[in-house]
Enzyme design. Structure first.
Site, PDB file in Angstrom:
ATOM      1  N   ASP A  15     -10.181   2.453   2.800  1.00  0.00           N
ATOM      2  CA  ASP A  15     -10.301   1.699   4.055  1.00  0.00           C
ATOM      3  C   ASP A  15     -11.181   2.422   5.081  1.00  0.00           C
ATOM      4  OD1 ASP A  15      -8.835  -0.520   3.293  1.00  0.00           O
ATOM      5  OD2 ASP A  15      -6.926   0.306   3.969  1.00  0.00           O
ATOM      6  N   ASN A  33      -4.975   1.932  -1.572  1.00  0.00           N
ATOM      7  CA  ASN A  33      -5.496   0.559  -1.718  1.00  0.00           C
ATOM      8  C   ASN A  33      -6.322   0.395  -2.995  1.00  0.00           C
ATOM      9  OD1 ASN A  33      -7.949   1.748  -1.109  1.00  0.00           O
ATOM     10  ND2 ASN A  33      -8.572   0.186   0.346  1.00  0.00           N
ATOM     11  N   ARG A  86       0.908  -0.897  21.705  1.00  0.00           N
ATOM     12  CA  ARG A  86       2.133  -1.452  22.296  1.00  0.00           C
ATOM     13  C   ARG A  86       3.285  -0.455  22.174  1.00  0.00           C
ATOM     14  NH1 ARG A  86       4.197  -6.689  19.191  1.00  0.00           N
ATOM     15  NH2 ARG A  86       4.187  -5.159  17.519  1.00  0.00           N
ATOM     16  N   LYS A  94       0.816  -1.224   0.000  1.00  0.00           N
ATOM     17  CA  LYS A  94       0.000   0.000   0.000  1.00  0.00           C
ATOM     18  C   LYS A  94       0.853   1.280   0.000  1.00  0.00           C
ATOM     19  CE  LYS A  94      -4.044  -2.058   2.222  1.00  0.00           C
ATOM     20  NZ  LYS A  94      -5.079  -1.930   3.249  1.00  0.00           N
ATOM     21  N   GLY A 142      -1.360   1.491  13.646  1.00  0.00           N
ATOM     22  CA  GLY A 142      -0.742   1.264  12.341  1.00  0.00           C
ATOM     23  C   GLY A 142      -1.563   1.871  11.213  1.00  0.00           C
TER      24      GLY A 142
HETATM   25  P1  ATR Z   1      -2.000  -2.428   9.522  1.00  0.00           P
HETATM   26  O1  ATR Z   1      -1.657  -1.716   8.261  1.00  0.00           O
HETATM   27  O2  ATR Z   1      -2.780  -3.698   9.299  1.00  0.00           O
HETATM   28  O3  ATR Z   1      -2.605  -1.550  10.542  1.00  0.00           O
HETATM   29  P2  ATR Z   1       0.556  -2.217  10.877  1.00  0.00           P
HETATM   30  O4  ATR Z   1       0.707  -0.834  10.343  1.00  0.00           O
HETATM   31  O5  ATR Z   1       1.709  -3.142  10.865  1.00  0.00           O
HETATM   32  O6  ATR Z   1      -0.584  -2.993  10.085  1.00  0.00           O
HETATM   33  O7  ATR Z   1      -0.044  -2.112  12.365  1.00  0.00           O
HETATM   34  C1  ATR Z   1      -0.260  -3.229  13.163  1.00  0.00           C
HETATM   35  C2  ATR Z   1      -0.837  -2.804  14.522  1.00  0.00           C
HETATM   36  O8  ATR Z   1      -1.059  -3.985  15.295  1.00  0.00           O
HETATM   37  C3  ATR Z   1       0.085  -1.935  15.326  1.00  0.00           C
HETATM   38  O9  ATR Z   1      -0.664  -1.102  16.162  1.00  0.00           O
HETATM   39  C4  ATR Z   1       0.856  -2.978  16.148  1.00  0.00           C
HETATM   40  O10 ATR Z   1       1.439  -2.476  17.329  1.00  0.00           O
HETATM   41  P3  ATR Z   1       2.891  -1.756  17.305  1.00  0.00           P
HETATM   42  O11 ATR Z   1       2.659  -0.360  16.805  1.00  0.00           O
HETATM   43  O12 ATR Z   1       3.347  -1.813  18.686  1.00  0.00           O
HETATM   44  O13 ATR Z   1       3.715  -2.581  16.366  1.00  0.00           O
HETATM   45  C5  ATR Z   1      -0.263  -3.928  16.471  1.00  0.00           C
HETATM   46  N1  ATR Z   1       0.244  -5.279  16.787  1.00  0.00           N
HETATM   47  C6  ATR Z   1       0.590  -6.249  15.904  1.00  0.00           C
HETATM   48  N2  ATR Z   1       1.012  -7.350  16.549  1.00  0.00           N
HETATM   49  C7  ATR Z   1       0.935  -7.071  17.875  1.00  0.00           C
HETATM   50  C8  ATR Z   1       1.215  -7.794  19.064  1.00  0.00           C
HETATM   51  N3  ATR Z   1       1.677  -9.065  19.026  1.00  0.00           N
HETATM   52  N4  ATR Z   1       0.998  -7.196  20.262  1.00  0.00           N
HETATM   53  C9  ATR Z   1       0.532  -5.934  20.316  1.00  0.00           C
HETATM   54  N5  ATR Z   1       0.248  -5.192  19.227  1.00  0.00           N
HETATM   55  C10 ATR Z   1       0.429  -5.744  18.027  1.00  0.00           C
END
Ligand code: ATR
Length: 279
Positions: free
Chosen positions: A101, A86, A152, A65, A129
């Site tokens: 989205d 997207n 997180r 994306k 994210g």
């Molecule tokens: P997307 O485009 O699908 O939103 P992304 O930009 O990679 O994907 O974002 C993923 C989100 O899920 C983030 O908020 C991530 O937290 P971090 O910013 O700390 O990385 C969260 N996430 C993914 N796996 C996680 C995990 N095991 N525990 C807590 N948060 C998680």
């Protein structure tokens, strides 16, 4: 014959062909929608080449994306706000990119819960994210005044505050109880709760009674978060409806007809998600 496609890497599990080919058939349009596995290093070339190809456009999924955003010749305000595209389409010989989205989330909410008003509401978003950003932007456009973020990684919340301003509030563990107690809407935008993955740990005891609980995950169709929310009497919204609604504008841009998200389409894609679970 006109063609459209979805690009990603990998792309095997995409439900976009099922959705768009359903609409093509429904509207009697002689076109085909395909899956295309495009390696990261080939995204820019593929997108730039769309103007002179048999494709009228494409959807873009993980992990392309952001590179699609860089590759298109023109972007709109929504794509620029997210730095991610997207949906790609060709207009006047130019390859253009947008992002549906956020509108997909809002449209799914409106369809499932037509009586819910977001104006002046407070929301809590889990995650920071790309998906979170799309939903936060759309919620602000809909008049949500305060959005608390649980994530997180703290830096990403600060980034959202920088972009969207003081409406974005960082929620740490000690503030979670109070934040949930005042939220009209709770949305999980992380991958926590996906089939076979880590569960989302969230104590929902404090959530405001009647608050709407949404999850963007669609496999499973109902995440543990939504099951718990239903048990507590909250209205819920699953992620499959968002997937269907985010597809609407691309189809309209490519084929000139605004398609509908019907129960028949929902059931078709839901059955495919269930089938994948069994196999
Ligand atoms: P997307 O485009 O699908 O939103 P992304 O930009 O990679 O994907 O974002 C993923 C989100 O899920 C983030 O908020 C991530 O937290 P971090 O910013 O700390 O990385 C969260 N996430 C993914 N796996 C996680 C995990 N095991 N525990 C807590 N948060 C998680």
């Amino acid at each position: 014959m006109k063609k459209a496609c979805v690009i990603g890497w990998p792309i095997e599990h995409s439900r976009s062909p099922l959705i768009h080919n359903y609409w093509l058939k429904k509207h009697g349009i002689n076109a085909i929608y395909e899956k295309k596995a495009v390696e990261p290093e080939n995204v820019a070339r593929f997108i730039a080449g769309l103007a002179l190809s048999e494709f009228v456009g494409c959807n873009v999924t993980i992990p392309h994306k952001e590179s699609a955003f860089q590759a298109v010749a023109e972007t709109d305000k929504i794509a620029r706000r997210l730095g991610a595209v997207n949906t790609v389409y060709v207009r006047n010989g130019k390859v253009c990119g947008t992002n549906t989205d956020g509108e997909g989330f809002i449209a799914s909410l409106r369809q499932q819960h037509p009586d819910v008003s977001l104006q002046g509401n407070t929301a809590t978003v889990i995650g920071a994210g790309g998906a979170a950003k799309a939903i936060i932007g759309a919620l602000i456009d809909e008049g949500v005044t305060r959005i608390g973020i649980i994530n997180r990684t703290r830096e990403r919340i600060l980034g959202l505050q920088e972009q969207f301003g003081s409406q974005i509030i960082e929620i740490n563990e000690t503030a979670a109880e109070q934040a949930l107690a005042t939220s009209d809407l709770l949305v999980n935008t992380t991958s926590l709760g996906m089939e076979g993955g880590t569960a989302l740990a969230l104590d929902m005891r404090y959530l405001k009674p009647g608050a709407l609980v949404a999850d963007i995950i669609y496999a499973p169709l109902e995440t543990a978060l939504l099951t718990k929310a239903k048990e507590r009497g909250h209205p819920v919204l699953g992620g499959l409806r968002m997937l269907l609604h985010q597809a609407v504008r691309g189809f309209e841009l490519w084929f000139g007809v605004k398609p509908e998200v019907t129960k028949e389409l929902y059931d078709l894609v839901a059955a495919d998600v269930q089938k994948a679970k069994r196999t």
